[in-house]
Write a protein that holds these residues in place. Sequence first.
Motif: not given
Length: 658
Positions: A401-407
């Motif tokens: 799973v690819y998870i977007r990093q905050p901001d």
Amino acid sequence: MTEAGGTRPDDPAEIAGYRLIGRLGEGGQGTVYLAVPAAGDDARVAVKLLRADLAGDAEAARRFVREVELARRVAPFCTAQVLATGLHEGRPYIVSEYVAGPTLAEVVRDEGPRTGASLHRLAIGTVTALAAIHQAGIVHRDFKPSNVLLAADGARVIDFGVARALDLTSTLTGGVIGTPAFMAPEQFGQASPGPPADLFAWAGTLVFAASGRYPFGNDHLPAVIGRILTAEPDAACVEDPALRALVLDCLAKDPARRPTAGAALARLLGMSPTATPVPPAQSAGPARSAEPAQSAAPLEVALPATGGGPGRVRRRASVRTGIAAAAVTTALALTALALSLGPPPATSRPPASSTPQRQPTPTATVAKPTTSFTVPSTEMQVYENETDPIKLVSYYGGNGVYIRQPDTRTFKRDKTYSHPYVPSPDGTKALVLNNYNPDDGPKTVTIVNRETGKKRPVLISGERGVWAYAPRWDLTGRFGLVTLSLPGATGGAWTRAGFAIVDIERGTARVVEVDDAPAGLLRFFWVGGSVGMWAEDGTIKLYDLNGVHRRSLTGAHAPEQMDDDPISPDRSRFVTRCAATGTDLCVRPLDGNGETVTVPFTGTRLLGWWDNDHLAVFVKKGEGFDLMVIDLTGTQVRRLASTAEKTPGLFHFTRAKI
């Protein structure tokens, strides 16, 4: 609305110039009659004739009438207007409008809880009635679901004008009369309840309307009173965050912390609460209390004035109120009262969920993308604007799973998770599954603190053969929902289904099996405090958290594929296929009131809602697909993403802060 029964031989033939034509009900305070003017006018009224022993002596009866007469000062919108009061052979009577319509208690019992725009309209109409009652210097003191009538022109509050009169004149009540499940904490002590007690009862009534349950239970009387005095209220069933915050404020134990009815109305209308004037009834000394002239309450309790414990309980017959059509409509009344409170700030507007019906939003309201980026390990290009209501937060890349990093627009792969990674409504946490395949061992959902990175795994099921997928948050962020496919008796998959309710604070999960779930892949989703499921009969079935079917949304044919949930962001509408065959989409009001909007659509995959007036859909383009925003006329207004892949992968967009 209960039909009137016939009169009895010992009933009066006429009271105050009104001919009695039937009985609407009889209770602990007296009898309510359906009546018409003796002169021949067809306008119907309700006449309440009190018991002779409640009125006391002649002087007490006259004092009673003087007190009830105050109810005639209440503005008629959103209430059953009191038309006349007086004495008939020494017994007090009250003549009021006759309203044809069921009580809120009956509607919730027969049709299920109110949600979305329906709940907002109920909140506005009833708090407007309380503002008018308080403006007249009266306190209701018995506000509850059975004292709210849902007439054709809106909610009407009934049964005000009697409670204080009985307190002052009757020697039989022995103290405060009310319905414990909706009484404020101060009503169990010696203090005379003021307008804040009505706001407490109003909030409890909204909790009941949104959930079908009493705000502090309805079991043993001492237990109910104990919870009212000490337990924290639970308003998770109220979906809209602003309305839920208002309900919780009104359920404060301290009366001084509750807003006035005028301030509550201002908040519902999107006005600044700090600019709301205090109604005269709350700034010019103690307000008078009142009980409505007509009652539908199933339970009346007389409590000792000392507050030393529960007193006697009296069961009384259900009495329906009525009112002829009001001269001033609810909409005009709301406008007039809103103007009396002062104009709203230039930047504020009523909540979207208070609008019963919208026209499709013009194309120009959707901002064009200002940036674009390529999603790693895919052929997808994303087009994004900083103000977009939804943004890509995670996707499955085939090897994790690819998870977007905050901001950022940076995605980090995590091999230990399976798709999707779902942020909470406030963006501070996320739910993500460790695996979904039944061959990969126990099923666990992890609660991730997105600010610290701390992970808290929660075991869902250790049973072999369980599939787990589609984690969802409720709007409060207190509970998670995970869809489960459970193994059959012979071990085969897709034969049984259910869901897991995840308690976020406790870190526990409870599995609930749904007996009538269809075979094959499905997703459960939140609809307020209920759990929704696409059913094979063309409905969305709604279950309580124990898997008991409560009601269904009709005309709800499941799209061939839908990534997100069908409920609009403001919880007022839902989207489905219009028919069992074909691809056109239908947008329908969640409360059943209003027109259906048909959205022409030729594709097969629906991502979900973009905002309250736009949808996000996959549109075939060459060998690949475009992810497009369309308005409710089917017009394409914006590209969200494009891919050359023949089958778009699993992508999750969120409304939470990235």
